[in-house]
Design an enzyme around this catalytic site. Sequence first.
Site, PDB file in Angstrom:
ATOM      1  N   HIS A 103      15.102  47.355  35.769  1.00 54.36           N
ATOM      2  CA  HIS A 103      14.241  46.757  36.786  1.00 54.36           C
ATOM      3  C   HIS A 103      13.029  47.631  37.084  1.00 54.36           C
ATOM      4  O   HIS A 103      12.050  47.170  37.669  1.00 54.36           O
ATOM      5  CB  HIS A 103      15.030  46.504  38.077  1.00 54.36           C
ATOM      6  CG  HIS A 103      16.125  45.496  37.926  1.00 54.36           C
ATOM      7  ND1 HIS A 103      17.395  45.840  37.515  1.00 54.36           N
ATOM      8  CD2 HIS A 103      16.147  44.154  38.100  1.00 54.36           C
ATOM      9  CE1 HIS A 103      18.153  44.763  37.457  1.00 54.36           C
ATOM     10  NE2 HIS A 103      17.414  43.719  37.811  1.00 54.36           N
TER      11      HIS A 103
ATOM     12  N   GLU B 132      15.679  34.276  37.356  1.00 55.39           N
ATOM     13  CA  GLU B 132      17.037  34.296  36.827  1.00 55.39           C
ATOM     14  C   GLU B 132      17.236  33.304  35.689  1.00 55.39           C
ATOM     15  O   GLU B 132      17.848  33.625  34.673  1.00 55.39           O
ATOM     16  CB  GLU B 132      18.044  34.027  37.958  1.00 55.39           C
ATOM     17  CG  GLU B 132      18.063  35.086  39.035  1.00 55.39           C
ATOM     18  CD  GLU B 132      18.415  36.478  38.516  1.00 55.39           C
ATOM     19  OE1 GLU B 132      18.956  36.589  37.407  1.00 55.39           O
ATOM     20  OE2 GLU B 132      18.128  37.452  39.224  1.00 55.39           O
TER      21      GLU B 132
END
Length: 675
Positions: free
Chosen positions: A452, A365
Amino acid sequence: MRSNSSRRRTSHIVAVAGVTALLAAAVQAGATSSAAPAKPLANKGNPAHMAVSLSPSQRAELLRDATSARTSTAKDIGLGAKEALVVRDVIKDADGTVHTRYERTYGGLPVLGGDLVVDTAKSGATTHVVKATNATLKVADLTPDVTTAAAEKQAVSRAKALGSTKSAADSARKVIWAASGKPVLAYETVVGGLQDDGTPNELHVITDAATGKKLYEYQGIENATGTGNTQYSGAVSLTTTQSGSNYNLTDGDRGGHKTYNLNHGTSGTGTLFSQTSNTWGNSTTSNAATAGADAHYGAAETWDFYKNTFGRSGIKNNGVGAYSRVHYGNSYVNAFWDDGCFCMTYGDGSGNADPLTAIDVAGHEMSHGVTSNTAGLNYSGESGGLNEATSDIFGTGVEFYANNSTDVGDYLIGEKIDINGDGTPLRYMDKPSKDGGSADSWYSGVGNLDVHYSSGIANHFFYLLSEGSGAKVINGVSYNSPTSDGLPVTGIGRDKALQIWYRALTTKFTSTTNYAAARTGTLAAAGELYGTTGAEYKAVQDAWAAVAVGARSGGGGGGGTSFENTADVSIPDNGAAVTSSVTVSGRTGNAPTNLAVAVDIVHTWRGDLVIDLVAPDGSTYRLKSSSSSDSADNVQATYTVNASSEVANGVWKLKVQDVAAQDTGYINSWKLTFP
C-alpha cells in the site's frame, strides 16, 4: 541482521521480452490492416488498437481457437518439449490483433511466474510476446527431496506468525517456481482461516522442493486499509429485481450482481437483501439496507466504468457479475476482494458505526479482481505495489466516472473514510508521501515496503500523466504535485492516462512486472494508442522520469537530441563484458561537458554490475562501479559525463559486465542525449 556477504534474493524479478523492440512492428501491422490509417480518438486513442466488445459466444470461440492452437503456438514462440500452454484470457483489437494470455505448465506442473501474452496479427502471424520471465524452463528432477508435510508445516508456521489460528494447510501442490532466479521444483501451500484483524486468510507459501527454503509468500486476500465514516452517496438509482411482492438487490443489467447481508457473520453469502419496498436504507446505520444500497451502487458504477470506458463486460470480461457482502464481522475496519468467492466484502468499521462502502473503495477492491483476471500481478514487492496502484487508479476512475455530487471525483483515496479521525484520506496520488509512509518516487529497496506504500510511485505517475505537476485546483481540491528531478510535467488528461494504463495491464503486464517493466509496458501501450512521436508518448516518459523511473523524453534535461538503442542484450553471469551501441551523426565538433547517459538495465543484485560509457575512440568513462552490498534490483539512472574531449559523431557503446556469480539480467535500453 545480514552481513554484506550474505546475498539476499529478492522476489520481484521481471523480464519483459521485446516490448520496445517489437513496438514498431505492432504499430505497422495495425496501420496496414486498412486502406488508410485510423485516426486517433480524442481520449481513447487509435481505434485500430482499441479492444472490441466481444459477445460471450465470440469470446468463447476465440478461447476455443487459442486452445486448439496452443501446441503450435508453444512451438512457434520457442517453448521447450516439456512445456505446454493453458489459455487464460483473450482480447481482440479492432484491427484484428488478438492478445492471448496464457499460463504455462512444465512436465504437467503449473509454472508460477511463467505466464505470457502472445499477440497475433489478423494474418495469423505472431507479432509480439510478453513474458513474466526470460529464464529457460529446465528442471532436471521433478521428484521432490522435501516432503509435502514439511512444506505444509513451514507454511502453517508462517501463517500463525501473521495471526492465523489454522493448525493445518488447506492445500499443497507441486509447481515450478519461475518468478525469481533460476526455475526450480517447488511446493505451493495455501493456509486459510482468519488473519489477526479478522480478514479471511489465504496465505500462499512457495517452498523449494529440494532444499526446503521458503522462496516467496503472498496473501491471496487483497485489502484496502481504512476505518471511519460511512460513505453516503445521496439519492441514487439502483437496479433491483422484483420477485412476487418483494424486491431484492439483484442487478440483472450487470451480470446478475447480488448484494447480501452477512449480519456480522464471516462466512457464506448471508441473506440476499429483500423487502416489500423498493426504497433501500435511510442514510444511517440504523437501517442495515443503507450499507447494502451503497455497495450495490458502487458495484454498478464500477461495472459501468469498465464497460463504457474500456468495453470490458464485468470483472472477468465474460458478462458475469460478482456479488457483494456487507456487515462482515464485528467492528471490522476493512474491505476486501476475494477471488475464491468472486465477491466483494465490506466491514462496518469501528463500533459497527461506519461501513466502508465509499465509491472509490468499491472501485478499488473490485479492480483487484480485474488485475487478478488479467496481469495477475503478484501481491508482494514492486509487482504488489503496482497491483495496489492499479486499484487506486481505477478506483479513482470510477469515482470521477460516477460524477456524484455528494462524492465528487478527486485524486484522494478513501477520503470519505476518516481513518485518523481528522478528515484525512487514506492516500494522496499527487504527493503520496503526505500519508506518512508512501513513496513519491522509485528508489532501491522500495519493493520491501508494504504494497500500500510502494504503490505511491505508480499513483504519483498516474496523477502526473493525467494532470501534470505543480499547484492546481480540481473539483475544489487543491493539489501541488512535485517531481523527483525538479522538472515540470505536462499532463495529457485522465481519460488518456486511463486508456494507457488499462492497455498496459491487459496486454503488457505479467505477474512479475516491476516498475522498470511497467514503464516499458505503458510506453508500448501509449505508442500503440497514440503513436510514438506525439505528446502522449513523451508525457509517459516524462511522468515516469518524474518518479525516478527511466529518462525524460529529452534525455533528462527537458530538451536536446537523443540517440537510443532499445534492443535487449543479455548480460552473462560473472562473465565477459557485453556492449550495446548507438551511432551518433549530424553533430558538429566535440561532445558536451554534460552528456546525458540514460541507462535501463533489468538485473537482480545490481551491485554485481560495472557500467562504462565507451567513446568512439575507445576511451572509457566509468558510470557505475560494483558494490557487494547493493542488493537492489535493476539500474534505471541518468548519468552526466564530461565528454568534451571526444568527437561527438561516431559509434558510442554502453559496456556492462557482471563481476559476481548467481544473478543475471539484460540491458533493456540506453540513450545518449546531447543538450
